[in-house]
Motif scaffolding. Structure first.
Motif, PDB file in Angstrom:
ATOM      1  N   PRO A   1       0.977  -1.162   0.057  1.00  0.00           N
ATOM      2  CA  PRO A   1       0.026  -0.028   0.011  1.00  0.00           C
ATOM      3  C   PRO A   1       1.016   1.227   0.088  1.00  0.00           C
ATOM      4  CG  PRO A   1      -0.853  -1.728   1.531  1.00  0.00           C
ATOM      5  CD  PRO A   1       0.533  -2.175   1.010  1.00  0.00           C
ATOM      6  N   ARG A   2       1.957   1.187   0.830  1.00  0.00           N
ATOM      7  CA  ARG A   2       2.908   2.393   0.508  1.00  0.00           C
ATOM      8  C   ARG A   2       3.483   2.647  -0.680  1.00  0.00           C
ATOM      9  NH1 ARG A   2       8.383   3.287   4.317  1.00  0.00           N
ATOM     10  NH2 ARG A   2       8.516   5.348   3.878  1.00  0.00           N
ATOM     11  N   GLY A   3       3.751   1.382  -1.606  1.00  0.00           N
ATOM     12  CA  GLY A   3       4.207   1.890  -2.820  1.00  0.00           C
ATOM     13  C   GLY A   3       3.202   2.430  -3.759  1.00  0.00           C
ATOM     14  N   ALA A   4       1.921   1.859  -3.695  1.00  0.00           N
ATOM     15  CA  ALA A   4       0.822   2.517  -4.374  1.00  0.00           C
ATOM     16  C   ALA A   4       0.554   3.946  -4.047  1.00  0.00           C
ATOM     17  CB  ALA A   4      -0.619   1.758  -4.101  1.00  0.00           C
ATOM     18  N   ARG A   5       0.720   4.469  -2.875  1.00  0.00           N
ATOM     19  CA  ARG A   5       0.494   5.525  -2.362  1.00  0.00           C
ATOM     20  C   ARG A   5       1.654   6.589  -2.748  1.00  0.00           C
ATOM     21  NH1 ARG A   5      -0.337   4.523   2.483  1.00  0.00           N
ATOM     22  NH2 ARG A   5       1.815   4.686   3.235  1.00  0.00           N
ATOM     23  N   LEU A   6       2.956   5.902  -2.906  1.00  0.00           N
ATOM     24  CA  LEU A   6       4.055   6.745  -3.540  1.00  0.00           C
ATOM     25  C   LEU A   6       3.905   7.123  -4.820  1.00  0.00           C
ATOM     26  CD1 LEU A   6       6.660   8.243  -2.973  1.00  0.00           C
ATOM     27  CD2 LEU A   6       7.780   6.047  -3.208  1.00  0.00           C
ATOM     28  N   ALA A   7       3.300   6.121  -5.390  1.00  0.00           N
ATOM     29  CA  ALA A   7       3.198   6.144  -7.035  1.00  0.00           C
ATOM     30  C   ALA A   7       1.982   7.172  -7.284  1.00  0.00           C
ATOM     31  CB  ALA A   7       2.445   4.850  -7.722  1.00  0.00           C
ATOM     32  N   ARG A   8       1.009   7.295  -6.592  1.00  0.00           N
ATOM     33  CA  ARG A   8      -0.123   8.248  -6.797  1.00  0.00           C
ATOM     34  C   ARG A   8       0.661   9.592  -6.529  1.00  0.00           C
ATOM     35  NH1 ARG A   8      -2.776  10.701  -3.124  1.00  0.00           N
ATOM     36  NH2 ARG A   8      -2.434   9.211  -1.561  1.00  0.00           N
ATOM     37  N   ARG A   9       1.437   9.788  -5.598  1.00  0.00           N
ATOM     38  CA  ARG A   9       1.887  11.089  -5.230  1.00  0.00           C
ATOM     39  C   ARG A   9       2.924  11.828  -6.076  1.00  0.00           C
ATOM     40  NH1 ARG A   9       1.384  12.890   0.743  1.00  0.00           N
ATOM     41  NH2 ARG A   9       2.817  14.462   0.060  1.00  0.00           N
ATOM     42  N   LEU A  10       3.692  10.649  -6.632  1.00  0.00           N
ATOM     43  CA  LEU A  10       4.765  10.989  -7.777  1.00  0.00           C
ATOM     44  C   LEU A  10       4.086  11.381  -8.938  1.00  0.00           C
ATOM     45  CD1 LEU A  10       7.666   8.716  -6.891  1.00  0.00           C
ATOM     46  CD2 LEU A  10       7.639  11.207  -6.499  1.00  0.00           C
ATOM     47  N   ALA A  11       2.876  10.542  -9.345  1.00  0.00           N
ATOM     48  CA  ALA A  11       2.502  10.884 -10.587  1.00  0.00           C
ATOM     49  C   ALA A  11       1.822  12.262 -10.416  1.00  0.00           C
ATOM     50  CB  ALA A  11       1.270   9.783 -10.765  1.00  0.00           C
ATOM     51  N   ALA A  12       1.217  12.647  -9.353  1.00  0.00           N
ATOM     52  CA  ALA A  12       0.397  14.001  -9.072  1.00  0.00           C
ATOM     53  C   ALA A  12       1.372  15.227  -9.396  1.00  0.00           C
ATOM     54  CB  ALA A  12      -0.006  14.177  -7.843  1.00  0.00           C
ATOM     55  N   VAL A  13       2.565  14.905  -8.684  1.00  0.00           N
ATOM     56  CA  VAL A  13       3.685  16.063  -8.750  1.00  0.00           C
ATOM     57  C   VAL A  13       4.138  16.195 -10.119  1.00  0.00           C
ATOM     58  CG1 VAL A  13       6.047  16.471  -8.053  1.00  0.00           C
ATOM     59  CG2 VAL A  13       4.483  16.059  -6.659  1.00  0.00           C
ATOM     60  N   ARG A  14       4.299  14.895 -10.780  1.00  0.00           N
ATOM     61  CA  ARG A  14       4.874  14.790 -12.257  1.00  0.00           C
ATOM     62  C   ARG A  14       3.941  15.658 -13.224  1.00  0.00           C
ATOM     63  NH1 ARG A  14       9.683  14.729 -14.645  1.00  0.00           N
ATOM     64  NH2 ARG A  14       9.374  13.833 -16.804  1.00  0.00           N
ATOM     65  N   LEU A  15       2.469  15.421 -12.958  1.00  0.00           N
ATOM     66  CA  LEU A  15       1.569  16.000 -14.013  1.00  0.00           C
ATOM     67  C   LEU A  15       1.610  17.385 -13.861  1.00  0.00           C
ATOM     68  CD1 LEU A  15      -1.332  13.331 -13.339  1.00  0.00           C
ATOM     69  CD2 LEU A  15      -0.235  13.742 -15.471  1.00  0.00           C
ATOM     70  N   ASP A  16       1.721  17.970 -12.653  1.00  0.00           N
ATOM     71  CA  ASP A  16       1.823  19.403 -12.304  1.00  0.00           C
ATOM     72  C   ASP A  16       2.935  19.907 -12.849  1.00  0.00           C
ATOM     73  OD1 ASP A  16       0.829  21.913 -10.920  1.00  0.00           O
ATOM     74  OD2 ASP A  16       2.693  21.659  -9.963  1.00  0.00           O
ATOM     75  N   ALA A  17       4.128  19.142 -13.087  1.00  0.00           N
ATOM     76  CA  ALA A  17       5.173  19.915 -13.701  1.00  0.00           C
ATOM     77  C   ALA A  17       5.126  19.805 -14.951  1.00  0.00           C
ATOM     78  CB  ALA A  17       6.562  18.941 -13.038  1.00  0.00           C
ATOM     79  N   CYS A  18       4.393  19.044 -15.746  1.00  0.00           N
ATOM     80  CA  CYS A  18       4.107  18.704 -17.060  1.00  0.00           C
ATOM     81  C   CYS A  18       3.229  19.904 -17.659  1.00  0.00           C
ATOM     82  CB  CYS A  18       3.896  17.271 -17.499  1.00  0.00           C
ATOM     83  SG  CYS A  18       5.292  16.297 -17.273  1.00  0.00           S
ATOM     84  N   GLY A  19       2.396  20.574 -16.872  1.00  0.00           N
ATOM     85  CA  GLY A  19       1.621  21.524 -17.268  1.00  0.00           C
ATOM     86  C   GLY A  19      -0.018  20.986 -17.243  1.00  0.00           C
ATOM     87  N   ILE A  20      -0.172  19.978 -16.078  1.00  0.00           N
ATOM     88  CA  ILE A  20      -1.464  19.601 -16.019  1.00  0.00           C
ATOM     89  C   ILE A  20      -1.729  19.971 -14.573  1.00  0.00           C
ATOM     90  CG2 ILE A  20      -3.236  17.822 -15.976  1.00  0.00           C
ATOM     91  CD1 ILE A  20      -1.427  16.372 -18.098  1.00  0.00           C
ATOM     92  N   PRO A  21      -2.165  21.159 -14.205  1.00  0.00           N
ATOM     93  CA  PRO A  21      -1.982  21.637 -12.929  1.00  0.00           C
ATOM     94  C   PRO A  21      -2.951  20.912 -12.004  1.00  0.00           C
ATOM     95  CG  PRO A  21      -3.287  23.191 -14.350  1.00  0.00           C
ATOM     96  CD  PRO A  21      -2.628  22.152 -15.069  1.00  0.00           C
ATOM     97  N   TYR A  22      -2.478  20.910 -10.398  1.00  0.00           N
ATOM     98  CA  TYR A  22      -3.199  20.518  -9.322  1.00  0.00           C
ATOM     99  C   TYR A  22      -4.480  21.306  -9.412  1.00  0.00           C
ATOM    100  CZ  TYR A  22       0.773  18.413  -7.028  1.00  0.00           C
ATOM    101  OH  TYR A  22       1.653  17.566  -6.636  1.00  0.00           O
ATOM    102  N   GLY A  23      -5.671  20.548  -8.964  1.00  0.00           N
ATOM    103  CA  GLY A  23      -6.907  21.046  -8.977  1.00  0.00           C
ATOM    104  C   GLY A  23      -7.704  21.108 -10.230  1.00  0.00           C
ATOM    105  N   SER A  24      -7.102  20.927 -11.432  1.00  0.00           N
ATOM    106  CA  SER A  24      -7.742  20.649 -12.682  1.00  0.00           C
ATOM    107  C   SER A  24      -8.518  19.175 -12.676  1.00  0.00           C
ATOM    108  CB  SER A  24      -6.861  20.793 -13.880  1.00  0.00           C
ATOM    109  OG  SER A  24      -6.020  19.846 -13.823  1.00  0.00           O
ATOM    110  N   ASP A  25      -9.761  19.388 -13.571  1.00  0.00           N
ATOM    111  CA  ASP A  25     -10.499  18.005 -13.786  1.00  0.00           C
ATOM    112  C   ASP A  25      -9.508  16.940 -14.579  1.00  0.00           C
ATOM    113  OD1 ASP A  25     -12.617  19.271 -12.589  1.00  0.00           O
ATOM    114  OD2 ASP A  25     -13.536  19.670 -14.670  1.00  0.00           O
ATOM    115  N   ALA A  26      -8.643  17.242 -15.162  1.00  0.00           N
ATOM    116  CA  ALA A  26      -7.714  16.111 -15.708  1.00  0.00           C
ATOM    117  C   ALA A  26      -6.698  15.596 -14.852  1.00  0.00           C
ATOM    118  CB  ALA A  26      -6.990  16.972 -17.278  1.00  0.00           C
ATOM    119  N   HIS A  27      -6.061  16.729 -13.967  1.00  0.00           N
ATOM    120  CA  HIS A  27      -5.272  16.190 -13.057  1.00  0.00           C
ATOM    121  C   HIS A  27      -5.632  15.157 -12.023  1.00  0.00           C
ATOM    122  CE1 HIS A  27      -2.663  16.370  -9.364  1.00  0.00           C
ATOM    123  NE2 HIS A  27      -1.663  16.680 -10.050  1.00  0.00           N
TER     124      HIS A  27
END
Length: 158
Positions: free
Chosen positions: A32-58
Motif C-alpha cells: 500500500p505504501r508503494g501504491a500511495r507513493l506512485a499516486r503522489r509522484l504521478a500528481a507532482v509529475r503531472l503538475d510539472a508537465c503543465g497539468i495543474p493541481y486542482g484541474s479536472d484532468a489532473h
C-alpha cells in the motif's frame, strides 16, 4: 483530491529525457505504501508537465493511477516483486496514458458489467468502474518481458 506539496517539482530521469517526452517511469514495492507513493509522484509529475493541481484532468488522471496501482498491489502482487508505473504525457497534452505492470499473469482484470454497479454496502469493487468512466479507453496486455500483465488507461484532455 490531491493537494500540492510545498516542495519544488520532482524531476524523474535525466534532463535530456525531460526535453523529449514528459514521462514518469518507475518501479514501486507491491505494498500500500508503494501504491500511495506512485499516486503522489504521478500528481507532482503531472503538475510539472503543465497539468495543474486542482484541474479536472489532473484529478482524473491521479485517480486512474491510484486505482490501477492499488489493483496491482491487491491482485497482482507476487512476494518480492515490484510493480511498474508509467505515465506518459506527450507535449501535445491531448492524451495521457497510464500503464501499470505487475508480475502476476493469472489474475486478469475484467471489464465491469454495465448492468451491475458495486453495491453501496461493499467496501471494494469500484476501482475498474471508476477507471472505465474516467478513461476514454482501457485494457490490458501480456507483459513483454517475463510473466505478468500491463493494465493501461488513456485519458483525453478536453
Amino acid at each position: 483530491m490531491t493537494t500540492k506539496p510545498g516542495s519544488s517539482a520532482l524531476r524523474v530521469g535525466s534532463d535530456a529525457d525531460q526535453a523529449l517526452e514528459p514521462t514518469l517511469d518507475m518501479r514501486f514495492t507491491s505494498t500500500p505504501r508503494g501504491a500511495r507513493l506512485a499516486r503522489r509522484l504521478a500528481a507532482v509529475r503531472l503538475d510539472a508537465c503543465g497539468i495543474p493541481y486542482g484541474s479536472d484532468a489532473h484529478d482524473a488522471i491521479v485517480l486512474i493511477v491510484a486505482e490501477l496501482a492499488a489493483n496491482a498491489v491487491r491482485h497482482g502482487c507476487v512476494p518480492g516483486r515490484d510493480f511498474r508505473l508509467r505515465v506518459h504525457a506527450p507535449a501535445s497534452k491531448t492524451i495521457v496514458r497510464v500503464e501499470v505492470t505487475d508480475t502476476r499473469a493469472e489474475c486478469l482484470p475484467r471489464r465491469p458489467s454495465p448492468s451491475r454497479d458495486a453495491d453501496a454496502e461493499e467496501e471494494n469493487g469500484r476501482g475498474l468502474i471508476l477507471v472505465s468512466h474516467l478513461a476514454s479507453e482501457w485494457g490490458w496486455r501480456p507483459r513483454l518481458s517475463g510473466p505478468g500483465k500491463t493494465v493501461w488507461a488513456d485519458y483525453v484532455i478536453a
